[in-house]
Motif scaffolding. Structure first.
Motif, PDB file in Angstrom:
ATOM      1  N   ALA A  34      -8.277 -17.446  82.970  1.00  0.00           N
ATOM      2  CA  ALA A  34      -7.347 -18.258  83.754  1.00  0.00           C
ATOM      3  C   ALA A  34      -6.711 -19.400  82.957  1.00  0.00           C
ATOM      4  O   ALA A  34      -5.562 -19.762  83.199  1.00  0.00           O
ATOM      5  CB  ALA A  34      -8.034 -18.805  84.996  1.00  0.00           C
ATOM      6  N   THR A  37      -3.228 -19.796  79.086  1.00  0.00           N
ATOM      7  CA  THR A  37      -1.851 -19.773  79.588  1.00  0.00           C
ATOM      8  C   THR A  37      -0.795 -19.423  78.543  1.00  0.00           C
ATOM      9  O   THR A  37       0.378 -19.290  78.882  1.00  0.00           O
ATOM     10  CB  THR A  37      -1.501 -21.115  80.240  1.00  0.00           C
ATOM     11  OG1 THR A  37      -1.707 -22.155  79.276  1.00  0.00           O
ATOM     12  CG2 THR A  37      -2.376 -21.370  81.470  1.00  0.00           C
ATOM     13  N   ALA A  56      -3.175 -15.128  88.051  1.00  0.00           N
ATOM     14  CA  ALA A  56      -1.981 -15.656  88.715  1.00  0.00           C
ATOM     15  C   ALA A  56      -1.281 -16.769  87.932  1.00  0.00           C
ATOM     16  O   ALA A  56      -0.065 -16.918  88.024  1.00  0.00           O
ATOM     17  CB  ALA A  56      -2.334 -16.150  90.115  1.00  0.00           C
ATOM     18  N   GLY A  57      -2.018 -17.536  87.160  1.00  0.00           N
ATOM     19  CA  GLY A  57      -1.429 -18.642  86.406  1.00  0.00           C
ATOM     20  C   GLY A  57      -0.977 -18.274  85.000  1.00  0.00           C
ATOM     21  O   GLY A  57      -0.491 -19.137  84.261  1.00  0.00           O
ATOM     22  N   LEU A  58      -1.095 -17.011  84.629  1.00  0.00           N
ATOM     23  CA  LEU A  58      -0.709 -16.589  83.270  1.00  0.00           C
ATOM     24  C   LEU A  58       0.772 -16.222  83.260  1.00  0.00           C
ATOM     25  O   LEU A  58       1.176 -15.091  83.023  1.00  0.00           O
ATOM     26  CB  LEU A  58      -1.579 -15.416  82.816  1.00  0.00           C
ATOM     27  CG  LEU A  58      -3.092 -15.671  82.816  1.00  0.00           C
ATOM     28  CD1 LEU A  58      -3.847 -14.446  82.323  1.00  0.00           C
ATOM     29  CD2 LEU A  58      -3.442 -16.893  81.970  1.00  0.00           C
ATOM     30  N   THR A  59       1.593 -17.242  83.499  1.00  0.00           N
ATOM     31  CA  THR A  59       3.026 -17.028  83.736  1.00  0.00           C
ATOM     32  C   THR A  59       3.835 -16.667  82.495  1.00  0.00           C
ATOM     33  O   THR A  59       5.010 -16.340  82.603  1.00  0.00           O
ATOM     34  CB  THR A  59       3.650 -18.264  84.396  1.00  0.00           C
ATOM     35  OG1 THR A  59       3.396 -19.406  83.557  1.00  0.00           O
ATOM     36  CG2 THR A  59       3.051 -18.502  85.782  1.00  0.00           C
TER      37      THR A  59
END
Length: 191
Positions: A34, A37, A56-59
């Motif tokens: 998580a 990033t 979800a936060g690995l944009t």
């Protein structure tokens, strides 16, 4: 023999990591990822991963391979708008609605999934490769506007009507083996 790697916590400090291949390992919990990033490419294929919430936060992800996992809920991926390649072959996925906003996707592999409704893909106009072999898809109307498609795999499907594909003039590969297609007149105007 499944490789012994299962605990990802030692990777948590590698915050500059951009590519990570964990395919065919014993990983089941991706929570330790998580905080990574900076990742742009992540391979979790053929692992025991089923929960995508930690991703979800690995944009910055542009490539994600979840093939052969037990993943069924794609909603945690809805915010990964930089994704260009997503591989879901052989997963338990059936609902594609979370992908509707992933407009940068150029490659999407849904082979061997339970997908039947393609309406969420209608706005993914950058798609060039779409793999739908061995799915429950029969209605191709959502693909009509995907004019950048160059490769379309429909093998082993109940597809019989290709009229929605008539405007896909960029196609270089069209795979129709083991389908119910008997009429190719949708492409008459190309000759």
């Amino acid at each position: 023999m499944v490789p012994a790697v299962s605990d990802l916590s030692p990777l948590a400090g590698l915050t500059q990591l951009m590519q990570l291949d964990l395919g065919e390992t014993a990983v089941s919990d991706p929570s330790a990822l998580a905080g990574l990033t900076q990742l742009t490419q992540l391979d979790l294929s053929r692992t025991a991963v089923s929960d995508l919430i930690p991703l979800a936060g690995l944009t910055r992800l542009t490539q994600l391979d979840l093939s052969g996992t037990t993943v069924s809920d794609l909603s945690p991926l809805a915010g990964l708008t930089q994704l260009t390649q997503l591989y879901l072959m052989g997963t338990a996925v059936s609902d594609l609605s979370a992908l509707a906003g992933l407009t940068q996707l150029t490659q999407l592999d849904l082979m061997g999934t339970a997908v039947s409704d393609l309406s969420a893909l209608a706005g993914l106009t950058q798609l060039t490769q779409l793999y739908l072999s061995d799915t429950a898809v029969s209605d191709l109307s959502a693909l009509a506007g995907l004019t950048q498609l160059t490769q379309l795999y429909l093998d082993g499907r109940a597809v019989s009507d290709l009229s929605a594909l008539a405007g896909l003039t960029q196609l270089t590969e069209l795979h129709l083996s083991d389908t119910a297609v008997s009429d190719l007149r949708a492409f008459d105007w190309l000759t």
